[in-house]
Enzyme design. Sequence first.
Site, PDB file in Angstrom:
ATOM      1  N   ARG A 139       0.781  -1.159  -0.046  1.00 28.13           N
ATOM      2  CA  ARG A 139       0.015   0.028   0.049  1.00 28.13           C
ATOM      3  C   ARG A 139       0.720   1.225   0.016  1.00 28.13           C
ATOM      4  O   ARG A 139       0.407   2.233  -0.528  1.00 28.13           O
ATOM      5  CB  ARG A 139      -0.933   0.108   1.035  1.00 28.13           C
ATOM      6  CG  ARG A 139      -2.022   0.919   1.012  1.00 28.13           C
ATOM      7  CD  ARG A 139      -3.195   0.910   2.290  1.00 28.13           C
ATOM      8  NE  ARG A 139      -4.428  -0.044   1.710  1.00 28.13           N
ATOM      9  CZ  ARG A 139      -5.513   0.590   1.151  1.00 28.13           C
ATOM     10  NH1 ARG A 139      -5.562   1.575   1.013  1.00 28.13           N
ATOM     11  NH2 ARG A 139      -6.250  -0.589   1.065  1.00 28.13           N
ATOM     12  N   PHE A 183      -2.376   2.145   6.852  1.00 30.39           N
ATOM     13  CA  PHE A 183      -1.807   0.747   6.559  1.00 30.39           C
ATOM     14  C   PHE A 183      -0.635   0.913   5.424  1.00 30.39           C
ATOM     15  O   PHE A 183      -0.616   0.523   4.300  1.00 30.39           O
ATOM     16  CB  PHE A 183      -2.929   0.035   6.060  1.00 30.39           C
ATOM     17  CG  PHE A 183      -2.830  -1.447   5.822  1.00 30.39           C
ATOM     18  CD1 PHE A 183      -2.845  -2.047   7.037  1.00 30.39           C
ATOM     19  CD2 PHE A 183      -2.572  -2.156   4.749  1.00 30.39           C
ATOM     20  CE1 PHE A 183      -2.834  -3.477   7.101  1.00 30.39           C
ATOM     21  CE2 PHE A 183      -2.377  -3.474   4.701  1.00 30.39           C
ATOM     22  CZ  PHE A 183      -2.279  -4.185   6.001  1.00 30.39           C
ATOM     23  N   GLU A 235      -9.406   6.383   7.214  1.00 30.96           N
ATOM     24  CA  GLU A 235      -7.976   6.705   7.261  1.00 30.96           C
ATOM     25  C   GLU A 235      -7.444   8.002   6.505  1.00 30.96           C
ATOM     26  O   GLU A 235      -6.522   8.446   7.003  1.00 30.96           O
ATOM     27  CB  GLU A 235      -7.295   5.476   6.612  1.00 30.96           C
ATOM     28  CG  GLU A 235      -7.386   4.139   7.262  1.00 30.96           C
ATOM     29  CD  GLU A 235      -7.055   2.849   6.697  1.00 30.96           C
ATOM     30  OE1 GLU A 235      -6.048   2.353   6.777  1.00 30.96           O
ATOM     31  OE2 GLU A 235      -7.929   2.661   5.764  1.00 30.96           O
TER      32      GLU A 235
END
Length: 776
Positions: free
Chosen positions: A322, A356, A723
Site C-alpha cells: 500500500r 496501512f 484513514e
Amino acid sequence: MAERDPAFTAAQVVEKPSHPHESAHLHVTGSARYADDLAEPGDMLHLAFGMASEAHAAITAMDLAAVRAAPGVVAVYTAADIPCANDVSPVAHDDRLLADGEVISHGQPVFLVAATSRDAARRAARLGEITYEPRSALVTAAQARAAQSLIEPTQRMARGDADKALAGAPQRLAGSFEMGGQDHFYLEGQVCVATPGEDGQVHLVSSTQHPSEVQHLVAHMLGLTSADVTVEVRRMGGAFGGKETQAALIAAASALVAAKTGRPAKLRLDRDDDMVATGKRHPFEVSYEVGFDDAGRLLALKLGLSSPCGATVDLSPAINDRAMFHADNCYYLADVEILSERLKTNTVSATAFRGFGGPQGMLAIERIMDHVAQHLGCEPLDLRIANLYAPGRDTTPYEMKVADNIAPDMIAHLRTSSRYDERAAKIAAFNADSAVIKKGIALTPVKFGISFTTTHLNQAGALIHVYADGSIQVNHGGTEMGQGVYIKVAQVVADVFAVPIESVRCTATRTDKVPNTSATAASSGADLNGMAAFDAASRIRARLVGFLARTYGCRKAEVRFTPEGVQAGAASLTFGEVARRAHIGRVSLSSTGFYATPDIAYDREAHKGRPFYYFAYGAAVSEVAVDTLTGEHKVLAVDILHDVGASLNPMIDKGQIEGGFIQGQGWLTTEELVWDDKGRLLTHSPATYKIPTASDRPARFSIALWDGQNVEPTINRSKAVGEPPFMLAISVFSALTRAVAAVAPERRELPPLDAPATPERVLKAINAHREGALVA
C-alpha cells in the site's frame, strides 16, 4: 425469498442528519462497558506473560519453580502446554503464542501465568529464571540490510523507463530521509475475557478489530472447530489497526487458560507490556532520484522504500504494497520505478496502523515535491498543481485509471477559502523581519484508495431482526472502536423502514451471528457493513410491501414507508402496527444480508490492476511557527477540506477528520519510538512516548466537507473517512520544512529534516541548513 424493490437502492442520495454516536451518552457518563468492565465471577483467573529479556537467543533452560510457588498462582504454561497450533499469526504461521526454543524479539511472551488476581500474576511472571544463549540480533535497518534479512523478496512497481527518462531530464535531484514508526496508544489496552462452555466450547469477549480471525486462530490452537469458538465485541476503546492482528495473542492466551482449567480467564496487558509486546507502524527509509523540467513537472522518478518489518511477517507485505500504491498521491508519474525493501529485524513486528502504509508512501512523494520546489525557488503549491492527475495523465503506476479526479477543484477551492496566497506572503514578510521565530505554511492534498488490497476481504454480512412491536435489532461484522460505524449502519437501516433512529438497537458483533467476516479496517467498515445491512433490511421491507399489498388490495407501488407511517393504498399504519400484523400473518421479519465490493481485482505478481473501488480525496493547509533557538514548534492554524462523498453522518465524519489529523500530526512531530542497541524499546510509557495533547491542537482548526457524492454506487453515495484524514497532517511536516528553510532562504537545498520532527531533529536541521548556507 422476496426480491428487493428495484426502485429502492442503496445509492440514493439523501441529506443525512448528524445523529450522535450511539454510545456517546454512555461514553460521557462513564457507563459504556468494555471488556475489562464486565462482572468477574469468583473463580476468575487473571493472566500475565513472562517476557523475553533478549532480542534474539536460544532458550537453553527455563526454571519456573518460583513462579509456580508464588502466592495466588494457579497454573503456569509454556509452549509445550499448547494443545495444537502454537500460532497467532494472520498469514505466515510465524507468530508464536509462547516462544518455543528461541526468542526473536525483546518482550516476546515466553510463558503464561494464571493467578487469582492480576497483581499476583504480574508479580509471579517476574520470577521466571530463563537461561539464554544469545544469537546475533538485527536491530536496525542497516544491520538487516547487511545480513540480507528479508521477510520477502524486494518488490518492484514500474511504468515506462525511469532510467532513460532520468538521463534525458533537464534537471535532476537525489535525496533521502527517514520517518519513524508510531505506537497505537489506544485508550483501552489489549484485553480479552475467555469463558469455558459445554463440550469444550469457549466464549471470548475480545477487544479486537477482527473477531473471525481470533475465532479461527483460537480454534486451531485448541483443536476445535470454528463453531466451538464464539468471539464477541461490543466496543473497543480505540484500536487504529493495533487490534487487527495483535489481539489474537491476548485472546489465545485467555482461551488456553480457560480450556485448561475450566475457569474464566482474563488477560489485560499493562500499558508498558502492551507497548513492548505489540506491533506498531512501520518506520521507513526513503531514497529517490527525480527528473523534472524547468517548470517543475516531474518526468522521471526512481523511488526506494525500505522498511524494517520486525521479527515476523504479520501484515507487512500488504502494508508495504500500500505504500507503493500511494507513492503517487495525487500526481501523475509518467516514467517511474518503485522498489520496496521489506527487512526482517529482531524487534517486535510492525503491524497495521491507520493508513496501512499509505501515509509512508504519500509522505515520500510530498517530500519530493518540496525538494523540487525548493530547488527551483518556486511556490510548492504551484508545483504540486502542475503535477496533478489530469485528462490524458490519469493512470496510476499500477495501471488503475483515476476516474473521479476532484483533487484540482478541491485544491483550488481551499486555496481561496483559506486565503493561502495572502497568508504565504505575510509569512514571507514576517520571516524577513524575525531573527528567531520562523513560520511556514503548506497545502498538501490526499488521494487514498478505498478497499482491501487483498480482494477476497472486500465482503460483509449482516443480520436484521424486526420485532413484533416495530423495534429493530441490527448485527453485522463491523466492530465499533469509537469511529461510529454502529450509528452509521443503524441510520441505514432506519432509513430503509423510515423509522426514527431510536427504533434501531445495535448489538455486539458476534461470530455466531454473522460468520466469516473481514477485519474492520481499510476504512471500509461503513461501506461494506452498511451495504450488507441495507441488503438485509431491504429484503424484510420487500416482504412487508408484498404482505401489505395483498392485505389491503393495492399495488406494491402504492405501499410507501414514510416518517409519518406506512401507507398501503388508503390505509395508514404505524410501523409497529405493520410489524404486528405481519407477524400474525406469518411473514418472516428476519433476514441476513451480504455485500461484496464489485469491479476490483489485482495481480500482485505484476503489481497491476484495480485494487481500489474508488478514491477519497482531501486537502489541508497548515501554518506553523518554529523557535530556531530550541527547535520547538507550534501548529498555529489548520484549514481542511475533505471528501466524504454524500456524508452518512456529517458530525461523525468531522470528528474522524479532526482525530485523524491530530494523530497524523503526532506521528510526524512528537511520537518517537527509540530502541537501544540490544533491541529494547525505551519509549514504552506515557512518560517517554509523547502523543499530542489538547495544547497541540491548533487554536484555529477549520474543517469543511466537500460538497459532492461518490461516483460509485456505495451506500447512499458516501465515501470512507477512517484513514484518509490521517494523511492531511503531511501539510504540517511540509510547513515545518519551509519554516526551517527560512533560516537560510537563499539556499536551494531542502533542509535535512526527518520525521518525527521533534525539537532535537528540527534544531539539527536548522543548524545543518545554516551551515550549508555558510559553506555555499
